[in-house]
Motif scaffolding. Structure first.
Motif, PDB file in Angstrom:
ATOM      1  N   THR A  15      55.501 122.500  49.582  1.00 21.37           N
ATOM      2  CA  THR A  15      56.208 121.216  49.601  1.00 21.37           C
ATOM      3  C   THR A  15      55.263 120.071  49.253  1.00 21.37           C
ATOM      4  OG1 THR A  15      57.680 122.111  51.291  1.00 21.37           O
ATOM      5  CG2 THR A  15      57.641 119.721  51.027  1.00 21.37           C
ATOM      6  N   ILE A  16      54.069 120.103  49.828  1.00 17.93           N
ATOM      7  CA  ILE A  16      53.089 119.049  49.530  1.00 17.93           C
ATOM      8  C   ILE A  16      52.709 119.106  48.056  1.00 17.93           C
ATOM      9  CG2 ILE A  16      50.891 118.045  50.265  1.00 17.93           C
ATOM     10  CD1 ILE A  16      52.843 118.414  52.569  1.00 17.93           C
ATOM     11  N   THR A  17      52.555 120.317  47.549  1.00 15.96           N
ATOM     12  CA  THR A  17      52.211 120.496  46.130  1.00 15.96           C
ATOM     13  C   THR A  17      53.345 120.003  45.232  1.00 15.96           C
ATOM     14  OG1 THR A  17      50.766 122.360  46.633  1.00 15.96           O
ATOM     15  CG2 THR A  17      51.610 122.221  44.387  1.00 15.96           C
ATOM     16  N   THR A  18      54.561 120.320  45.608  1.00 15.99           N
ATOM     17  CA  THR A  18      55.711 119.842  44.828  1.00 15.99           C
ATOM     18  C   THR A  18      55.724 118.314  44.799  1.00 15.99           C
ATOM     19  OG1 THR A  18      56.976 121.808  45.434  1.00 15.99           O
ATOM     20  CG2 THR A  18      58.233 119.897  44.668  1.00 15.99           C
ATOM     21  N   ALA A  19      55.429 117.720  45.941  1.00 13.99           N
ATOM     22  CA  ALA A  19      55.383 116.252  46.000  1.00 13.99           C
ATOM     23  C   ALA A  19      54.276 115.712  45.097  1.00 13.99           C
ATOM     24  CB  ALA A  19      55.169 115.799  47.444  1.00 13.99           C
ATOM     25  N   ALA A  20      53.127 116.395  45.075  1.00  9.95           N
ATOM     26  CA  ALA A  20      52.018 115.938  44.224  1.00  9.95           C
ATOM     27  C   ALA A  20      52.391 116.074  42.748  1.00  9.95           C
ATOM     28  CB  ALA A  20      50.762 116.755  44.527  1.00  9.95           C
ATOM     29  N   MET A  21      53.024 117.178  42.383  1.00  4.51           N
ATOM     30  CA  MET A  21      53.461 117.359  40.987  1.00  4.51           C
ATOM     31  C   MET A  21      54.469 116.286  40.601  1.00  4.51           C
ATOM     32  SD  MET A  21      53.858 121.501  41.110  1.00  4.51           S
ATOM     33  CE  MET A  21      54.617 121.665  39.514  1.00  4.51           C
ATOM     34  N   ALA A  22      55.367 115.984  41.514  1.00  2.31           N
ATOM     35  CA  ALA A  22      56.366 114.947  41.233  1.00  2.31           C
ATOM     36  C   ALA A  22      55.684 113.587  41.070  1.00  2.31           C
ATOM     37  CB  ALA A  22      57.398 114.897  42.362  1.00  2.31           C
ATOM     38  N   SER A  23      54.729 113.300  41.924  1.00  2.00           N
ATOM     39  CA  SER A  23      54.021 112.010  41.856  1.00  2.00           C
ATOM     40  C   SER A  23      53.293 111.853  40.532  1.00  2.00           C
ATOM     41  CB  SER A  23      53.007 111.894  42.999  1.00  2.00           C
ATOM     42  OG  SER A  23      53.659 111.640  44.206  1.00  2.00           O
ATOM     43  N   ALA A  24      52.542 112.892  40.148  1.00  6.56           N
ATOM     44  CA  ALA A  24      51.755 112.814  38.916  1.00  6.56           C
ATOM     45  C   ALA A  24      52.671 112.668  37.700  1.00  6.56           C
ATOM     46  CB  ALA A  24      50.874 114.053  38.775  1.00  6.56           C
ATOM     47  N   ALA A  25      53.768 113.406  37.712  1.00  5.32           N
ATOM     48  CA  ALA A  25      54.697 113.335  36.574  1.00  5.32           C
ATOM     49  C   ALA A  25      55.349 111.961  36.500  1.00  5.32           C
ATOM     50  CB  ALA A  25      55.750 114.431  36.698  1.00  5.32           C
ATOM     51  N   GLN A  26      55.700 111.430  37.648  1.00  4.24           N
ATOM     52  CA  GLN A  26      56.297 110.080  37.645  1.00  4.24           C
ATOM     53  C   GLN A  26      55.288 109.052  37.182  1.00  4.24           C
ATOM     54  OE1 GLN A  26      60.046 109.727  40.263  1.00  4.24           O
ATOM     55  NE2 GLN A  26      58.248 109.365  41.543  1.00  4.24           N
TER      56      GLN A  26
END
Ligand SMILES: Nc1ncnc2c1ncn2[C@@H]1O[C@H](COP(=O)(O)OP(=O)(O)OP(=O)(O)O)[C@@H](O)[C@H]1O
Ligand SMILES: C[C@H](N)[C@H](N)CCCCCC(=O)O
Ligand SMILES: [Mg+2]
Length: 391
Positions: free
Chosen positions: A170-181
């Motif tokens: 979940t934390i990784t998914t959030a990081a991927m989402a942040s970087a992509a945004q």
């Protein structure tokens, strides 16, 4: 008693797979010095035009680098003594891509499902009703066409699994989402099956919303007990997740976003729900049905080499392109962490520092691109520097 004839010969794809060869491929005994000589081992993965040859899934080998002429280097090889980063050229080399701009995202074409009926989108936080499909209906064939440039173009639908539960998906998914945004992409995050909602813990959707705040966050089904989604549905007497409802919901978001991150539950082969035929389906089945790439979140400590190898092997046998992210790099890394990092670098596209999940959301969002390579819209280009600074 004679064994059944169908067991006499392994399926054809097994014969072709390197994992089933009697003799390991030569590249598996490649001496470690070769890794240091090849920039491919330390260079961050880049977008490219290479596609995996379907007849030869890469087994446990890492993806060939465009500049490499040889094959990959699997995890289960005779490993050199763990090296400290000071003496490890593998970790010392950056890819030299830090100054490259983040590539402009190209939306990935998502072919419409072949089903004639209208896709029904379950509402967030609700359990979808089973789709009225007959068991005589064949399951839609897995998408034949992958997006150009796979597996190094991480756009469109990306699934996130783990080597286990509680590894940091979940934390990784959030990081991927942040970087992509941060790179200007429109991002959606989907959690098909959230279990354990009666535990009082925040749901994965809530964690991702707090940390990354992507444009869209959806949970397709919630179940009270902290079990696999299928087991949780059964004990609660609730409808199990239908594979094709999940496929429809994901594809619907892919129409509206540049990147759709889908987080599994636990590891790759956890039973997620039921097909119309009544057979269970797993997150691996979702990947093959969607033709999507997979991120495998792994632990950094002892035991991760085996768990990661098992997961990658299962994905490779299914032809699913996959890369690895370390969910929590410790603040005080020990020998085993350096050894594992060295071994896993060819597969890695990111690593999060331990404690990332407790960060202030603003700090988390600013930091996330530094934990991911350009393949995932980040700027991480030197594992040694990263690991030293994080540790
Ligand atoms: N990098 C990190 N920094 C801080 N906490 C972390 C980090 N990674 C994981 N955690 C913590 O570890 C626990 C498990 O992480 P997480 O919820 O992301 O696991 P998961 O792999 O998504 O599990 P599940 O299968 O339940 O979805 C959580 O309590 C989370 O806060
Ligand atoms: C409740 C937990 N946090 C996860 N969401 C579900 C993990 C299911 C794991 C099943 C298993 O592999 O035994
Ligand atoms: Mg989770």
């Amino acid at each position: 008693m004679e064994p059944p004839t169908h067991r006499a010969e392994p399926p054809a794809h097994r014969v072709e797979s390197p994992a089933y060869r009697a003799e390991p491929p030569a590249h598996r005994v490649e001496p470690p010095a070769h890794r240091a000589e090849s920039p491919g081992w330390s260079a961050p993965l880049q977008r490219g035009s290479r596609r995996l040859p379907p007849e030869e899934p890469p087994g446990l080998t890492p993806p060939p680098h465009p500049e490499r002429s040889g094959g990959g280097h699997g995890l289960p090889v005779a490993t050199p003594p763990p090296r400290r980063p000071e003496s490890d050229p593998l970790l010392a080399h950056g890819g030299g891509h830090a100054t490259e701009p983040v590539p402009v995202p190209q939306p990935v074409e998502s072919p419409a499902p072949e089903e004639p009926e209208e896709p029904r989108e379950p509402e967030a936080g609700t359990t979808p009703e089973p789709t009225p499909r007959t068991t005589s209906e064949p399951d839609p064939a897995p998408r034949e066409k992958r997006a150009p440039g796979h597996p190094d173009e991480w756009l469109g639908i990306v699934l996130v699994t783990g080597t286990d539960t509680e590894v940091g998906k979940t934390i990784t998914t959030a990081a991927m989402a942040s970087a992509a945004q941060d790179a200007g992409l429109r991002v959606a995050v989907i959690k098909p099956g959230q279990t354990g909602i009666n535990t009082g813990e925040p749901t994965d959707a809530e964690v991702v919303t707090r940390l990354a705040g992507p444009e869209t966050v959806r949970t397709l089904a919630e179940y009270p007990e902290p079990l696999s989604p299928l087991a949780a549905a059964r004990v609660a007497g609730m409808p199990a997740l239908d594979l094709f409802d999940v496929v429809d919901a994901i594809r619907a978001e892919a129409e509206k976003h540049d990147l759709v991150l889908v987080e599994g539950a636990g590891g790759l082969l956890v039973p997620m729900g039921l097909r119309p035929s009544g057979e269970p389906w797993t997150f691996a089945d979702l990947a093959t049905t969607l033709g999507a790439n997979m991120i495998v979140v792994a632990r950094a400590g002892l035991g991760t080499l085996n768990h990661t190898a098992l997961t990658l092997e299962a994905l490779n046998r299914r032809g699913v392109p996959a890369r690895v992210i370390l969910g929590a790099w410790p603040g005080e890394p020990e020998l085993v962490h350096w050894a594992n990092l060295s071994e896993l670098v060819p597969h890695l596209v990111g690593a999060l520092p331990q404690g990332a999940g407790s960060m202030d959301p603003g700090v988390f969002r600013r930091s996330a691109p530094g934990w991911l390579t350009p393949a995932l819209h980040g700027v991480l280009d030197n594992w040694r520097v990263w690991a030293e600074e994080a540790g």
